[in-house]
Enzyme design. Structure first.
Site, short mmCIF file in Angstrom:
data_model
loop_
_atom_site.label_atom_id
_atom_site.label_comp_id
_atom_site.label_asym_id
_atom_site.label_seq_id
_atom_site.Cartn_x
_atom_site.Cartn_y
_atom_site.Cartn_z
N VAL A 469 0.81 -1.14 -0.01
CA VAL A 469 -0.10 -0.09 0.12
C VAL A 469 1.01 1.28 -0.04
CG1 VAL A 469 -1.64 1.30 1.20
CG2 VAL A 469 -1.92 -1.18 1.11
N ALA A 498 9.50 6.21 6.14
CA ALA A 498 10.17 5.11 6.99
C ALA A 498 9.80 3.69 6.52
CB ALA A 498 9.69 5.46 8.50
N LYS A 573 -5.94 0.45 10.70
CA LYS A 573 -7.21 0.58 11.37
C LYS A 573 -7.26 0.49 12.86
CE LYS A 573 -9.22 -2.81 7.86
NZ LYS A 573 -7.83 -3.03 7.30
N ALA A 605 -11.50 -0.21 1.18
CA ALA A 605 -10.42 0.32 0.39
C ALA A 605 -10.69 1.69 -0.07
CB ALA A 605 -9.98 -0.65 -0.59
N GLU A 661 -4.17 -11.94 4.43
CA GLU A 661 -3.04 -11.75 5.25
C GLU A 661 -2.18 -13.02 5.07
OE1 GLU A 661 -2.13 -8.96 6.81
OE2 GLU A 661 -4.31 -7.99 6.61
N LYS A 676 -13.80 -3.09 11.04
CA LYS A 676 -14.47 -2.37 10.27
C LYS A 676 -15.75 -1.93 10.77
CE LYS A 676 -11.78 -4.02 6.25
NZ LYS A 676 -11.74 -5.05 4.91
N GLY A 790 -7.01 -4.86 -2.10
CA GLY A 790 -6.02 -4.71 -3.32
C GLY A 790 -5.40 -3.28 -2.88
#
Length: 809
Positions: A469, A498, A573, A605, A661, A676, A790
């Site tokens: 991401v 970072a 999150k 997303a 994951e 969520k 994605g």
């Protein structure tokens, strides 16, 4: 006829003097040229004076000064011309050396001797320049510029000076060179001067006395800048200024011209043109009485970094006549001039701006003047606050325009810049204020941008996490940077990155095309503490912290960042779904600070779910129920299961496609969906914790208890059961969906069977969908549907949050 003044940098080297020669010799009208000492020479003469007074040998340093002048002479004129002035120059240096020896022998040094010593810089330079310029005559300005001496200070005797100038130049001079700065006392005839920067003043006095058509000040910059270019790289030259605007900018640190220069020419309506000796073709800045026809309210920003604020406070001052007179009289007696004054309307507090070096003296003399009032408690205290900066925002067009001050201080407040004191005159040309000096750079950039003095609005990004991401986001920013600059006047600058090992900071921006190599080469070992310190120490304006990690430690930084007016954009999150009190506090800090805490990509997303819900709530609607498929991973798994692909294989395919994951149990346990749902419920206005959500899971607990290897070795045991259910659902034209539900604050997650008429039935691949039932959308709930997983769409969603901070959609 015009007067042209060339400063120390303009006559500081062979190259610059030859530039002066070309500029002056190209003039077609009568000219008086006023010159300063060679650059740095006045300071050198003062340093040698101090050495001589302390009994140190000055010959080596003195010889270096002599050599520099003769090196210049050798480089700018023929040997014949040089021979013609060597005797004169040597005579001046012999006279100067004799003065130094006298100081060293007598151990006495008065103001008259100091004035004599510093006069030699202009006396020598003017002889050189007059010889270099073809056809130039020489005029010794102390012969016609006279001063009076009072209280140890030299002040111009304007009437005597004007008469002598007009008598010296009965007709317009064809081409004359004279020294600036130096003068003589009207009564005694001894050498005096007009103070540091006095060469500008000399030129203005001559221009006013002779009614010149213009005064040109030649220096080493292209003109007045909108701000200090050493602080603001986007500062640019101001084309036109009024006399008042120029005076205000000069008084507050814009060292383009000596402030008293403006007064003589202002009264004669003689325009001033600021020009660059090293870039003579640049148009410069034109200063006159002409009315500005632009719509720009602010012309420029200037600042004094060396500021202290001396404050006297006490109820005993209220309504008492003469307090200000006594205060400023006490300061005047010790030669302190306040450049900033702020007084409360109740008269119980008065603050003045002085230099840091003057602050303690100011406190002492004010305390002595008001010793009685302090003793009886009418005045509480006199105190100094040091290491401050004073900023002046200047523009004639600010007059009678509502909202200028609001815009100014609002922009500063949103950037976390605390204003300590404010002053504004009734003319409305100058708004001055005092801040902590460490905030000066940020404040200047904020103001420059707020009043459209900058070509681009800037956002300064600190990004943590360079995985799929974060890395995707950096790629998107790099691709969009040129378009955003061209179409939206937005410059996105990544000033910190970072990864899991190192962090790299660069105030000027990090090159995104090869940032991994730059981090590896120039980065420092990273930790949450190092990241936080680096961001706060940079103290940059318009900062945005972007978290593309799943780290609890990084999420824990949000509070400190928001409290320091750093906006936060989180793909992480943890903060928004964790402890409700922390979530609410972060939202409240952002609201109070006028900055942003955004986390749109926490759910769906790149889908605009949270933003849509916020718009509904903020417009007065009430969200009653949410039904959603929020796991792209689980939706992919249930859409992939078939006669050929059992549950275990579908889970493996989700991992390989990077929907799941690395440990897919996180997705299968419903933890991600619960987070969520908690976030959505909170944004809908309900106080919900993760522990409040009812969990109806489809994978038995034993598959979560062992190791990841145990999971992969045993999950196939569920294949037969799921195949049996799949066949039944297929025969009934139904499908499995893992649905998150919130109704009036009650939350649950679990598998649901949906038939062909249900909106969730046709949900393909890894897509997400949400139905939002509100008081307005009651019979026909609002539906948002699209890619819900994605890296690229998540990165795009983070990018959209960043754009919303810049008010661009």
């Amino acid at each position: 006829m015009k007067v042209m003044k060339f400063g120390g940098t303009s006559v500081g080297s062979v190259e610059s003097i030859l530039n002066v020669k070309r500029i002056v010799e190209s003039e077609k009208e009568p000219v008086i040229v006023v010159v300063s000492a060679l650059g740095g020479i006045t300071d050198k003469l003062i340093a040698l004076t101090d050495m001589a007074f302390r009994g140190q040998n000055v010959e080596t340093e003195f010889d270096a000064v002599v050599k520099r002048h003769f090196d210049v002479i050798k480089g700018v004129m023929t040997e014949t011309k040089a021979d013609g002035i060597k005797g004169r120059i040597n005579g001046l240096f012999d006279e100067l050396l004799a003065v130094y020896k006298q100081v060293a022998d007598s151990k006495e040094l008065n103001q008259q001797t100091k004035d004599l010593i510093v006069s030699f810089g202009e006396r020598i330079s003017s002889v050189i320049i007059a010889t270099v310029i073809e056809g130039a005559a020489y005029a010794y300005s102390p012969d016609f510029i006279k001063t009076n001496t009072a209280f140890g200070k030299h002040t111009l005797d304007i009437e005597t000076t004007n008469a002598l100038i007009r008598n010296y130049f009965p007709e317009k001079p064809v081409l004359t060179v004279c020294p600036g700065f130096i003068t003589t006392d009207k009564e005694s005839g001894v050498i005096t001067n007009l103070g540091r920067g006095g060469s500008d003043y000399t030129a203005a006095i001559l221009a006013a006395a002779l009614h010149a058509d213009s005064l040109e000040i030649w220096t080493d910059v292209d003109g007045f800048m909108t701000a200090d270019p050493r602080v603001i790289s986007k500062a640019y030259v101001i084309d036109n200024l009024s006399y008042i605007e120029a005076m205000e900018l000069c008084n507050y640190g814009a060292k383009v011209i000596y402030p008293p220069t403006i007064f003589p020419v202002y009264h004669q309506n003689i325009p001033i043109l600021i020009k660059n000796t090293f870039n003579p073709d640049a148009p410069g800045t034109y200063i006159s009485r002409a009315k500005d026809t632009s719509n720009q309210p602010v012309k420029g920003i200037s600042s004094i970094n060396d500021s202290a604020l001396v404050t006297m406070q006490g109820l005993g001052m209220v309504g008492v006549i003469g307090v200000s007179k006594r205060l400023f009289g006490a300061l005047a007696n010790v030669g302190i001039s306040a450049f900033f004054i702020s007084q409360a309307s109740s008269e119980n507090t008065i603050s003045i701006g002085v230099t840091n070096a003057e602050a303690d003296i100011a406190v002492k003399v004010i305390s002595e003047e008001f010793a009685h009032e302090l003793a009886i408690g009418e005045i509480n205290n006199v105190k100094a606050e040091k290491d401050l900066a004073t900023i002046a925002v200047v523009g004639d067009n600010m007059k009678r325009i509502p909202g200028i001050s609001g815009k100014l201080f609002g922009a500063l407040g949103r950037s976390g810049v605390n204003v300590i004191a404010i002053a504004q005159g009734a003319s409305e040309t100058n708004i001055s204020f005092v801040i902590d000096s460490i905030s000066l750079r940020k404040a200047l950039n904020v103001i420059h941008e707020a009043f459209f003095l900058s070509e681009y609005q800037e956002l300064n990004i600190f990004l943590v996490g360079t995985g799929t991401v974060g890395g995707g986001l950096l790629d998107q920013i790099m691709l969009q940077q040129p378009k955003l600059k061209k179409q939206n006047n937005l410059k996105i600058k990544v000033v910190g990155i970072a990864d899991e090992n190192k962090v790299l900071f660069n105030r000027d921006g990090i090159m995104l095309s090869n940032y991994p190599e730059l981090i590896a080469l120039d980065g420092i070992p990273t930790s949450p503490e190092v990241i936080l310190k680096g961001i706060l120490d940079m103290n940059i304006y318009n900062p945005v912290f972007v978290d593309c990690t799943a780290s609890y430690q990084v999420a824990a930084l949000y509070k400190d960042l928001l409290q320091h007016n750093v906006s936060v954009v989180a793909a992480n999150k943890i903060a928004a779904s964790g402890d409700y009190a922390n979530y609410a506090e972060l939202k409240e800090i952002a609201r109070k600070k006028g900055i942003k805490f955004l986390f749109e990509t926490n759910v769906g997303a790149g889908l605009p779910i949270i933003n849509t819900m916020n718009n509904l709530v903020n417009s007065g609607d009430k969200i009653l129920k949410l039904e959603a498929v929020l796991s792209g991973t689980l939706n992919f798994i249930f859409n992939t299961i078939s006669a050929e692909i059992p549950l275990s294989k579908a889970i493996q395919l989700a991992k390989e496609a990077r929907y799941a994951e690395p440990d897919p149990r996180i997705d299968l346990s419903g933890t991600d969906v619960i987070r969520k749902l908690v976030i959505l419920s909170r944004e809908a206005g309900y106080k919900v914790e993760q522990s409040d959500v009812k969990k109806n899971l489809f994978i038995p607990q034993r598959y979560f208890d062992g190791t990841l290897e145990d999971f992969w070795n045993t999950i196939h045991e569920m294949d037969a059961e799921f195949e049996s259910v799949r066949q039944r659902l297929q025969s009934e034209n139904k499908r499995y969906r893992f649905v998150a539900t919130m109704e009036n604050g009650d939350c649950s997650v679990g598998l649901q069977e949906v038939d062909m008429r249900h909106p969730f039935y046709e949900l393909e691949g890894s897509n997400n969908i949400i139905m939002i039932k509100t008081e307005r959308y009651y019979d026909y709930p609002m539906i948002i549907k699209g890619y819900g997983a994605g890296a690229s769409v998540t990165a795009a969603g983070v990018f959209a949050d960043i754009m919303s901070i810049a008010n661009i959609r």
